[in-house]
Design a protein around this motif. Sequence first.
Motif, short mmCIF file in Angstrom:
data_model
loop_
_atom_site.label_atom_id
_atom_site.label_comp_id
_atom_site.label_asym_id
_atom_site.label_seq_id
_atom_site.Cartn_x
_atom_site.Cartn_y
_atom_site.Cartn_z
N LYS A 111 2.49 -71.22 25.75
CA LYS A 111 1.66 -70.15 25.18
C LYS A 111 1.31 -69.14 26.25
CE LYS A 111 -0.91 -72.81 21.67
NZ LYS A 111 -2.28 -73.26 21.30
N ILE A 112 1.22 -67.88 25.83
CA ILE A 112 0.80 -66.80 26.72
C ILE A 112 -0.28 -66.00 26.02
CG2 ILE A 112 1.48 -64.73 28.00
CD1 ILE A 112 4.19 -67.03 26.82
N PHE A 113 -1.35 -65.70 26.75
CA PHE A 113 -2.35 -64.77 26.26
C PHE A 113 -2.28 -63.50 27.09
CE2 PHE A 113 -6.43 -62.65 26.50
CZ PHE A 113 -6.67 -62.41 25.15
N TRP A 114 -2.32 -62.37 26.40
CA TRP A 114 -2.31 -61.06 27.08
C TRP A 114 -3.29 -60.14 26.37
CZ3 TRP A 114 -0.61 -56.28 25.04
CH2 TRP A 114 -0.54 -55.23 25.96
N PRO A 115 -4.24 -59.55 27.07
CA PRO A 115 -5.23 -58.70 26.41
C PRO A 115 -4.75 -57.27 26.21
CG PRO A 115 -5.77 -58.91 28.72
CD PRO A 115 -4.54 -59.76 28.50
N SER A 116 -4.94 -56.78 24.99
CA SER A 116 -4.77 -55.36 24.73
C SER A 116 -6.17 -54.74 24.67
CB SER A 116 -3.99 -55.14 23.43
OG SER A 116 -3.66 -53.76 23.29
N SER A 117 -6.30 -53.57 24.05
CA SER A 117 -7.55 -52.83 24.15
C SER A 117 -7.67 -51.81 23.03
CB SER A 117 -7.59 -52.11 25.51
OG SER A 117 -8.60 -51.13 25.54
N ILE A 118 -8.91 -51.40 22.74
CA ILE A 118 -9.12 -50.29 21.81
C ILE A 118 -8.56 -48.99 22.34
CG2 ILE A 118 -11.16 -51.31 20.72
CD1 ILE A 118 -12.84 -49.34 22.48
N ALA A 119 -8.14 -48.99 23.61
CA ALA A 119 -7.53 -47.79 24.20
C ALA A 119 -6.19 -47.44 23.56
CB ALA A 119 -7.35 -47.96 25.70
N ASN A 128 -2.36 -44.37 18.78
CA ASN A 128 -1.92 -43.09 19.34
C ASN A 128 -2.65 -42.88 20.67
OD1 ASN A 128 -0.69 -40.56 19.59
ND2 ASN A 128 -2.34 -39.54 18.46
N PRO A 129 -2.32 -43.66 21.70
CA PRO A 129 -3.09 -43.66 22.94
C PRO A 129 -2.97 -42.35 23.71
CG PRO A 129 -1.10 -44.96 23.20
CD PRO A 129 -1.20 -44.62 21.74
N SER A 130 -4.04 -42.03 24.45
CA SER A 130 -4.08 -40.77 25.20
C SER A 130 -4.22 -40.99 26.71
CB SER A 130 -5.25 -39.90 24.72
OG SER A 130 -6.49 -40.57 24.90
N THR A 131 -4.32 -42.25 27.15
CA THR A 131 -4.41 -42.56 28.58
C THR A 131 -3.23 -43.45 28.96
OG1 THR A 131 -5.72 -44.57 28.20
CG2 THR A 131 -6.93 -42.49 28.50
N VAL A 132 -2.93 -43.49 30.26
CA VAL A 132 -1.84 -44.35 30.71
C VAL A 132 -2.17 -45.81 30.43
CG1 VAL A 132 -2.69 -44.54 33.08
CG2 VAL A 132 -0.26 -44.83 32.62
N SER A 136 0.19 -48.09 28.11
CA SER A 136 0.75 -49.36 28.60
C SER A 136 0.38 -50.50 27.66
CB SER A 136 0.26 -49.65 30.02
OG SER A 136 -1.11 -49.98 30.06
N LYS A 137 -0.82 -50.47 27.10
CA LYS A 137 -1.22 -51.52 26.17
C LYS A 137 -0.44 -51.43 24.85
CE LYS A 137 -4.16 -53.76 28.67
NZ LYS A 137 -3.87 -55.15 29.10
N ALA A 138 -0.26 -50.22 24.35
CA ALA A 138 0.51 -50.07 23.11
C ALA A 138 1.95 -50.54 23.30
CB ALA A 138 0.47 -48.61 22.66
N ALA A 139 2.55 -50.18 24.44
CA ALA A 139 3.91 -50.63 24.73
C ALA A 139 3.95 -52.15 24.93
CB ALA A 139 4.44 -49.91 25.97
N GLY A 140 2.94 -52.68 25.62
CA GLY A 140 2.89 -54.11 25.87
C GLY A 140 2.78 -54.93 24.59
N GLU A 141 2.06 -54.40 23.61
CA GLU A 141 1.97 -55.09 22.32
C GLU A 141 3.35 -55.27 21.69
OE1 GLU A 141 -0.70 -53.13 19.70
OE2 GLU A 141 -2.48 -53.46 20.95
N ARG A 262 -14.68 -39.25 32.09
CA ARG A 262 -14.60 -40.38 31.17
C ARG A 262 -15.06 -40.02 29.75
NH1 ARG A 262 -17.20 -44.31 35.68
NH2 ARG A 262 -18.12 -42.29 36.20
N GLN A 263 -15.80 -38.92 29.63
CA GLN A 263 -16.24 -38.49 28.30
C GLN A 263 -15.05 -38.16 27.41
OE1 GLN A 263 -19.35 -38.44 27.03
NE2 GLN A 263 -18.48 -37.80 25.07
N GLU A 264 -14.06 -37.48 27.98
CA GLU A 264 -12.86 -37.12 27.21
C GLU A 264 -12.12 -38.38 26.77
OE1 GLU A 264 -8.78 -34.42 27.64
OE2 GLU A 264 -10.28 -34.41 29.24
N ILE A 265 -12.06 -39.38 27.64
CA ILE A 265 -11.40 -40.63 27.27
C ILE A 265 -12.16 -41.29 26.11
CG2 ILE A 265 -10.77 -42.95 28.04
CD1 ILE A 265 -10.48 -41.82 30.87
#
Length: 307
Positions: A111-119, A128-132, A136-141, A262-265
């Motif tokens: 088993k492998i666990f890998w965290p993604s994010s609301i990013a 539709n991510p706007s940060t690197v 990376s998380k969208a691609a990793g999923e 960080r506000q824009e993010i």
Amino acid sequence: MAIQQKILVTGACGQLGTELVEALRRKYGWKNVISADVHPATDTSGLYVRLDVLNKKKLAYLVQHRGIKQIFHLAAVLSATGEQNPQKAWEINMQGLLNVLEVSKDSKVQKIFWPSSIAVFDAKGEVNPSTVYGISKAAGEQWCRYYFERHGLDVRSLRYPGLISHKTKPGGGTTDYSVEIFQEAVRSGKYACFLKEHTTLPMMYMPDAVRATLELMDAPKENITVRTSYSLAAMSFSPRDLAAHIRSHLPGFELECYPDFRQEIAESWPMIVSDYRARRDWGWQEAYDISRMTEDMLAHLMQKELC
């Protein structure tokens, strides 16, 4: 105690890793959980290895030599830090994951666990991510899903909201204010926030995040219907909301807001997320709302101030 399995946790010195390692050692025994990071060890209660996840050869040796059966791959560069060096963030986040997936496939890791994010989301809740970091998380999923479908690798993932902990420092994310505000409330009675006061984001208290991770990994394989990443939710609030709850315990607390990059993010992310699949598939249910979390955070931090 659970059935003994050798477990590796990368990025173990981070905000999530520190508390997840503790929980895993309570469950599986301290001899069975190896923590690994590029940084020096932050605790001496168990086995620790200095490891750069970009070093695939060393990673493979460690997994094979130690007979690792589960990997919790947490090593990553977070949102705000990632924007300062996008290429480095992409390399660590993406190549690190690919190294873990390849080594796991070749070494028969269970088993492998890998965290993604609301990013991974935009403000409308679309992927539709706007940060690197988010990219990376969208691609990793998709890589996680690919390795499950192509190689049968049991990879599981959660899209964490902002995580709040009294035990560890935040690690360079856009939601870090939600930890700093408590620390400064106890230390000085005032806080200068880097987001606007009405900026509402999904958040979660660390005990819920750790429990959700363990529950996901314990769920029967046939129950897991999402092989990209499960969205996870607990509460949503703004700096103004959180300050009001802090004032119910510390009446003189003052909040000022001076938005930075960080506000824009933050504005590119949704205010709420739906986690009905996690609730349906493996019974996810949060234990902490903003009131209970605030009370617990302040109690622990004030205790530290007295020590």
